[in-house]
Each structure stands twice: as structure tokens, then as C-alpha cells.
Design a protein around this motif. Structure first.
Motif, short mmCIF file in Angstrom:
data_model
loop_
_atom_site.label_atom_id
_atom_site.label_comp_id
_atom_site.label_asym_id
_atom_site.label_seq_id
_atom_site.Cartn_x
_atom_site.Cartn_y
_atom_site.Cartn_z
N UNK A 239 -34.09 -17.30 -35.23
CA UNK A 239 -33.29 -18.39 -34.67
C UNK A 239 -33.90 -19.76 -34.92
N UNK A 240 -35.12 -19.80 -35.43
CA UNK A 240 -35.83 -21.06 -35.60
C UNK A 240 -35.21 -21.88 -36.74
N UNK A 241 -34.75 -23.10 -36.41
CA UNK A 241 -34.15 -23.98 -37.41
C UNK A 241 -34.95 -25.27 -37.61
N UNK A 242 -35.79 -25.64 -36.64
CA UNK A 242 -36.58 -26.86 -36.73
C UNK A 242 -38.02 -26.53 -36.37
N UNK A 243 -38.93 -26.63 -37.34
CA UNK A 243 -40.32 -26.21 -37.15
C UNK A 243 -41.27 -27.30 -37.62
N UNK A 262 -42.25 -16.61 -44.80
CA UNK A 262 -41.49 -15.36 -44.71
C UNK A 262 -41.00 -15.08 -43.30
N UNK A 263 -41.67 -15.67 -42.30
CA UNK A 263 -41.32 -15.41 -40.91
C UNK A 263 -40.39 -16.46 -40.31
N UNK A 264 -40.01 -17.44 -41.10
CA UNK A 264 -39.07 -18.47 -40.63
C UNK A 264 -37.93 -18.60 -41.65
N UNK A 265 -37.17 -17.53 -41.87
CA UNK A 265 -36.20 -17.48 -42.98
C UNK A 265 -35.01 -18.42 -42.84
N UNK A 266 -34.73 -18.92 -41.63
CA UNK A 266 -33.54 -19.74 -41.42
C UNK A 266 -33.86 -21.18 -41.05
N UNK A 267 -35.09 -21.60 -41.27
CA UNK A 267 -35.50 -22.96 -40.91
C UNK A 267 -34.79 -23.97 -41.81
N UNK A 268 -34.31 -25.06 -41.19
CA UNK A 268 -33.61 -26.10 -41.95
C UNK A 268 -34.44 -27.39 -42.05
N UNK A 269 -35.16 -27.70 -40.97
CA UNK A 269 -36.03 -28.88 -40.97
C UNK A 269 -37.47 -28.41 -40.82
N UNK A 295 -33.92 -24.73 -46.41
CA UNK A 295 -34.49 -26.04 -46.12
C UNK A 295 -33.53 -27.18 -46.50
N UNK A 296 -33.29 -28.06 -45.54
CA UNK A 296 -32.50 -29.27 -45.78
C UNK A 296 -33.36 -30.53 -45.70
N UNK A 297 -34.45 -30.48 -44.91
CA UNK A 297 -35.36 -31.62 -44.80
C UNK A 297 -36.80 -31.09 -44.78
N UNK A 298 -37.64 -31.68 -45.64
CA UNK A 298 -39.02 -31.22 -45.76
C UNK A 298 -39.96 -32.41 -45.65
N UNK A 299 -40.76 -32.45 -44.57
CA UNK A 299 -41.77 -33.49 -44.34
C UNK A 299 -43.14 -32.85 -44.51
#
Length: 623
Positions: A239-243, A262-269, A295-299
Motif C-alpha cells: 500500500x506504500x505510495x510515498x516513501x 523489491x519491497x515497495x512495488x507500488x511507490x509513486x513518490x 515511480x512518478x517523482x524521484x528525489x
């Protein structure tokens, strides 16, 4: 008989002007002044009734609020802040009045914020939070260190408080780390900001919060990690989308990153700030191709320590695509590489990178909009001159911490000109740690640019040199309301805080109403003698305090006890709300704190609370 109502001139002002005035007042003062005045004013201060803060309230004001105001507006309060930083013992008062009836007095409460809590205080307030149907968010600021043995109670007490209703738990990066048990499972947690000790703690954290959607993690332990990711059993957070992960004190290898991804397959930010000696972390093709496809945003920010000097910085920068543009600061074998713009609230510039940054400006860096907390680590030669270059790029900074070292820096004074400092309207706090910089006068440029600075933390020898500068002293006197006097960085310092310095400090900082003083350099030196013997002595400069008809307690003017009496006396007209002292006190003060203060200081007849905290080794007085 008809009652005549006289409208005050204040009430003739439009709401817009009154609300502008309110920006300069504490929430406690607004509630005390306006609640119950009339319907129009009550409507005007709706935001202060909905979002109540007890920040910096004196004991008298807090008492009045708890007895008369909060019960009246309690059903309207949506969020509340309890302050144990400036209102040192406010938690005890709050628990006294509302500990057993929180859900009755505050039925609509949605968020609670706690400032500068210790372990026991935290447990007490958490135990009072139950059956609050709308309370789903808790924020902790400056949480004092919690011993590892107590974390077995603290963590589940926090995560399960209010009948498992907290979905958002945010603990700032200046707070204690927390530990999680491998058998913990907190299904309620959706948003979490937390500090952990080591990389290994990620395993128990991930398994404890399977439903988390927003996760912000800071690692704090120095040194090499004993276990890498290939030895950890990391649960998958679907469920993690922002990490966000900040780990700049433990070295990473690239394989660790692959296991994490591999453990955050649905992260977007995804925001990463890491430390490594693995050069694959600065190679664009390797990093970008390894990111989760969602990934949609990568900092991204990397501290890289390599064994051979770098001389191809431009090559590193050009290999990154325009969609992930980076900038780089370096010196010999050390690099700081990060994507543009900067997206983290805090940035820390070690000595070498600050040397380069202070001589150039990058208008698209993002420092001017994102950085709220700035840390600069530099040597004592031309320190502030170089630091000004960094500060000038962080115009929205709220806190600046400058660490000064004794190391020798070969940079010449004329290599960097003094930059123009923009207005730092959001800067509230500046802290110095270490020896006195050689160009301390440059601090005047920071003060001139910071009209709202109100807190200063620094060693006494540095403070003493600052107030010797009349221009700096004038500005500090008008702006500083909270003063922290720390230990000198070096024992060879020629000046240490003594009783004769207190009147000068009191005069210089005439607006201060909150003081912390470290008196660890003083010793407790007290003897009990006959009153008659004291009266027979002539020219004795020791302080004498009456204990009973026959005996008096005498202590040296250089003792901690004497300094306590002097601080309270000299700052009497400042109307202090808080005094906190670290030092060695007499047993009588430790055991009978309030009684001793009542009978031996100017606090006699004044409302106050006081305790000696063994855990912090501090005397805490709330006035």
C-alpha cells in the motif's frame, strides 16, 4: 434596570486588522483576551478556537485556560498543542484537569501535538487518550531520548493509543528513535514519520505497519551496519505510495537498494538521502533503471566517499538526463550529489562542500524554497564568511545550526566575497556548537536579515563575545526571547559563566522570558552553620538563606545553588515563564525543590511549579 453596553475602540476595528494583530500574539493570549467578548469577536477567532495552542503559556495563564476557557470551547477544539519546551511542566497541569475526561471535554478533537515530552510524560498523556472518536493524528516534537528498555512500552502505547484510532503518527527528526518488535502489528497506521537506530530495524518496522501509505524514516546510528539487506527479512509494503528515507550515517551498497525497491512495488513518490562508498549510486543509468516502474517523482541525494580523488565532476552531471537533473559538490574524495530541485526539509553541509557552495549560487537548487533546517559544519577560520554563502541560498530556513571545528582549513579569506543576505523572515532559531569563529562579527549580517529570530543557543564564551559587540547586542536585546547558554566547547576557555555575569546578561537580553543554562562547570558547595556565627562575621560575600530560627544555609557565590538564586533575582522583571538548569545541586533542592525555592528565592508568594529531573539531571521551573 437597563444595562448600557459600551463598545471599546478595539471592537471598532475591522476583522482584517484584528486578525493581523493576532498574528503577533500567542494563541493563549488571544483566547484569554477575546473568548466571551461578543459574538462577532468569537466568530472572528474561530481558527484559534478550532486549533488551540498552549505554546509558551505561563503557569498562571495555563491555569486560567484550563479552568475557565478550555472547558467552555472544548467541544469546538479540533487540534491542540501542549508545550513542555517553553511551558516546562504544562503536561502535569493538563493531565490534572483533563486526564480523566478528555473525551468529554474535547469530543471533536482530531489532532494532538506534544512538544518536548519525556518518556513518563508521554505514557501519561497516551493513557488519557481513549474513546476520542475523531482523534486520528498525533505529532511529537523534540521527544526526549527513550531508553531501549522503555521502548517495549513506549512504541505499542503510542501506536495503539486512543483504542487503535491513530492513522497518522508523525515524530520529527529531532526526537528519540523508536524500536519495533517483530511480533507487533499496527493495522491502523496509514501515515508514519519515525526515527530508527539501524538499517536492521527496517525489518521489524515493515512487518509492523502493513497498511502504511506514507512512510518517512530517518536512521540515526553512526558507524558501519552489521547487517545488510541480504540478511534481513523485509515484508512487502503493497500500500506504500510515498516513501522517504534519510540514512546518512550508515554506509549502503547497491544490492541493499535493490532489495528495498523489491519491497515497495507500488511507490509513486520516492525520496532517498543516503551515504555510500559504492560509485554505482551516482551512475544515472544504473539507478534510474532500477527504480520501481510506478515511480512518478524521484528525489535523490547521495553522500559519496571514495578512495581516489574525483576530477570528472562534469561527466557525472552530464550523464543524468534532464528529467533527473543533478548538481554536485566535491572536495578530494568526498562528493554530495543530488537531484534538482532539493526536496528535503533539512540539509547538512560538511566543511568541504560548504567551501565550494559559498562561492557560487545555483538558482535552481531548490534550497531557497525547501530547506527549513540548515546545518553547516566548518572550521573556525573564516567560518561565518563561508557559511553566509550557504545561508543566502536558504531564504525560507527556520533553524540554522553551525558546528565549528578546530581543524585547519587552507582556504584564503579573499577567495570568497561576502554575499548579500536576503531577508530571512522565517528564521526563528540559531545555534552554535564548538569554539568561537575567528570572524564572529559576520553574525551581524545574519541578525540584520532575520527580523523574527527569537531563540539563540550557544556556548557562554561565544555569547560573551557577541554581547561585547554593541551592534549585535542591540539587535539581540530587541529580538531574543529564548536563550540557551551551553557549556564552553573547550575547557581552556578564558571565561566561564559566573554570578557576576548574570546582571549583564539580564540587561542585554531584556526581552528574554525563557532561559536554559548549563552550569556543569560549577560545583555544589553548601554548609549549614549557626545564624549567630554568620551575624558575627563581617564582610562575608557568601549568600545566606534562612532555614529556621537557629541555622542558615550558606553557599559560595560560585556554587550552582547561588547561581540559581541570582538568575531568578536578576531576571525578576523579565517575567520568566521557564528556567531550566543543568548542574549539581544540593540534596535539599533535589528532594524538596518547590519548598526550597519558595523559602530561598524571589519566587516566594509567586505561582510556580518546579521539579528536579534525575533523568535529565536538570532543575525545571515553570512560572
Amino acid at each position: 434596570m437597563e444595562t448600557t453596553y459600551y463598545q471599546s475602540k478595539l471592537e471598532n476595528l475591522p476583522d482584517e486588522i484584528l486578525l493581523e494583530i493576532c498574528k503577533y500574539l500567542l494563541c493563549a493570549d488571544i483566547l484569554l483576551s477575546f473568548v466571551g467578548l461578543n459574538q462577532r469577536i468569537m466568530q472572528m477567532i474561530t481558527q484559534y478556537r478550532h486549533h488551540t495552542s498552549l505554546y509558551k503559556a505561563s503557569i498562571a495563564k495555563s491555569n486560567y485556560l484550563c479552568v475557565n476557557i478550555l472547558p467552555e470551547i472544548g467541544s469546538q477544539i479540533r487540534s491542540i498543542l501542549i508545550d513542555c519546551c517553553y511551558s516546562i511542566l504544562q503536561d502535569d497541569l493538563f493531565i490534572k484537569y483533563f486526564g480523566k475526561k478528555m473525551s468529554i471535554v474535547f469530543p471533536q478533537l482530531e489532532k494532538i501535538s506534544l512538544v518536548s515530552y519525556q518518556y513518563k510524560q508521554l505514557i501519561d498523556i497516551l493513557n488519557s487518550l481513549h474513546d476520542l472518536k475523531h482523534l486520528v493524528e498525533i505529532r511529537l516534537y523534540n521527544l526526549f531520548p527513550i531508553h531501549k528498555s522503555n521502548q517495549l512500552i513506549a512504541t505499542p502505547s503510542l501506536m495503539q493509543a486512543n483504542n487503535h484510532r491513530f492513522t497518522t503518527i508523525l515524530i520529527d527528526d529531532e526526537s528519540s528513535s523508536l524500536g519495533f518488535n517483530q511480533h507487533d502489528c499496527y493495522l491502523n497506521v496509514i501515515r508514519l514519520q519515525v526515527k530508527l537506530q539501524t538499517i536492521a530495524d527496517l525489518s521489524t518496522l515493515f512487518s509492523s505497519i502493513p497498511n502504511v501509505q506514507y512512510l518517512d524514516v530517518i536512521m540515526e546510528e553512526n558507524g558501519s551496519s552489521s547487517r545488510h539487506f541480504d540478511g534481513l527479512d523485509l515484508s512487502c509494503l503493497y500500500h506504500l505510495t510515498d516513501f522517504k528515507l534519510v540514512c546518512t550515517k550508515q554506509p549502503w551498497i547497491f544490492e541493499d537498494l535493490l532489495v528495498l525497491f523489491a519491497q515497495i512495488p507500488n511507490v509513486r513518490c520516492l525520496s532517498l538521502f543516503l551515504f555510500t562508498s559504492d560509485t554505482r549510486f551516482i551512475q544515472s543509468d544504473i539507478i534510474i533503471s532500477s527504480l520501481p516502474s510506478t515511480i512518478q517523482q524521484f528525489n535523490y541525494a547521495i553522500y559519496l566517499l571514495h578512495f581516489t580523488p574525483f576530477d570528472q565532476i562534469d561527466e557525472i552531471i552530464t550523464t543524468w538526463s534532464p528529467s533527473h537533473e543533478v548538481t554536485c559538490f566535491f572536495h578530494d574524495t568526498f562528493l554530495l550529489v543530488h537531484t534538482l530541485p532539493w526536496h528535503f526539509d533539512r540539509i547538512s553541509f560538511p566543511k568541504y562542500t560548504s567551501k565550494i557552495m559559498s562561492c557560487r549560487t545555483n538558482m535552481i537548487s531548490g534550497y531557497d524554497s525547501s530547506v527549513k533546517q540548515l546545518e553547516v559544519k566548518i572550521d573556525k577560520n573564516f567560518t561565518l564568511k563561508k557559511a553566509l554563502g550557504i545561508i543566502s541560498q536558504c531564504r525560507r530556513v527556520k533553524e540554522i545550526t553551525i558546528y565549528v571545528t578546530n581543524s585547519i582549513d587552507t582556504i584564503k579569506a579573499d577567495e570568497c566575497s561576502v554575499p548579500d543576505i536576503p531577508e530571512l523572515s522565517r528564521l526563528r532559531q540559531v545555534a552554535f556548537y564548538g569554539p568561537i569563529p575567528s570572524d564572529l562579527d559576520h553574525f551581524l549580517l545574519v541578525l540584520t536579515a532575520a527580523p523574527n529570530i527569537c531563540r539563540l543557543d550557544l556556548p557562554f564564551d561565544l555569547l560573551w563575545q557577541l554581547i561585547d559587540n554593541q551592534q549585535i547586542r542591540h539587535i539581540l536585546g530587541h529580538r531574543i526571547t529564548s536563550l540557551s547558554i551551553l557549556e564552553n566547547a573547550t575547557k581552556s576557555s578564558l571565561v566561564t559563566l559566573q554570578q557576576e555575569h548574570i546582571p549583564i546578561i539580564s540587561s542585554a537580553f531584556f526581552r528574554v522570558y525563557d532561559i536554559y543554562a548549563n552550569l556543569a562547570h560549577l560545583t555544589h558547595n553548601t554548609t549549614v552553620v549557626s545564624t549567630k556565627n554568620i551575624l558575627d562575621e563581617c564582610g562575608v560575600e557568601n549568600l545566606v538563606t534562612q532555614l529556621d530560627h537557629e541555622k542558615s544555609e550558606v553557599f559560595s557565590s560560585s556554587s550552582t545553588d547561588s547561581m540559581l538564586v541570582s538568575l531568578l533575582a536578576e531576571f525578576k522583571h523579565h517575567k520568566l515563564t521557564g528556567l531550566c538548569i543543568t548542574g549539581e545541586f544540593s540534596e535539599n533542592i533535589k528532594v524538596n525543590t518547590k519548598h526550597w525555592l519558595k523559602h530561598n528565592t524571589i519566587l516566594n508568594g509567586q505561582e510556580f511549579e518546579a521539579i528536579f529531573c534525575d533523568e535529565l539531571h536538570r532543575l525545571l521551573i515553570w512560572m
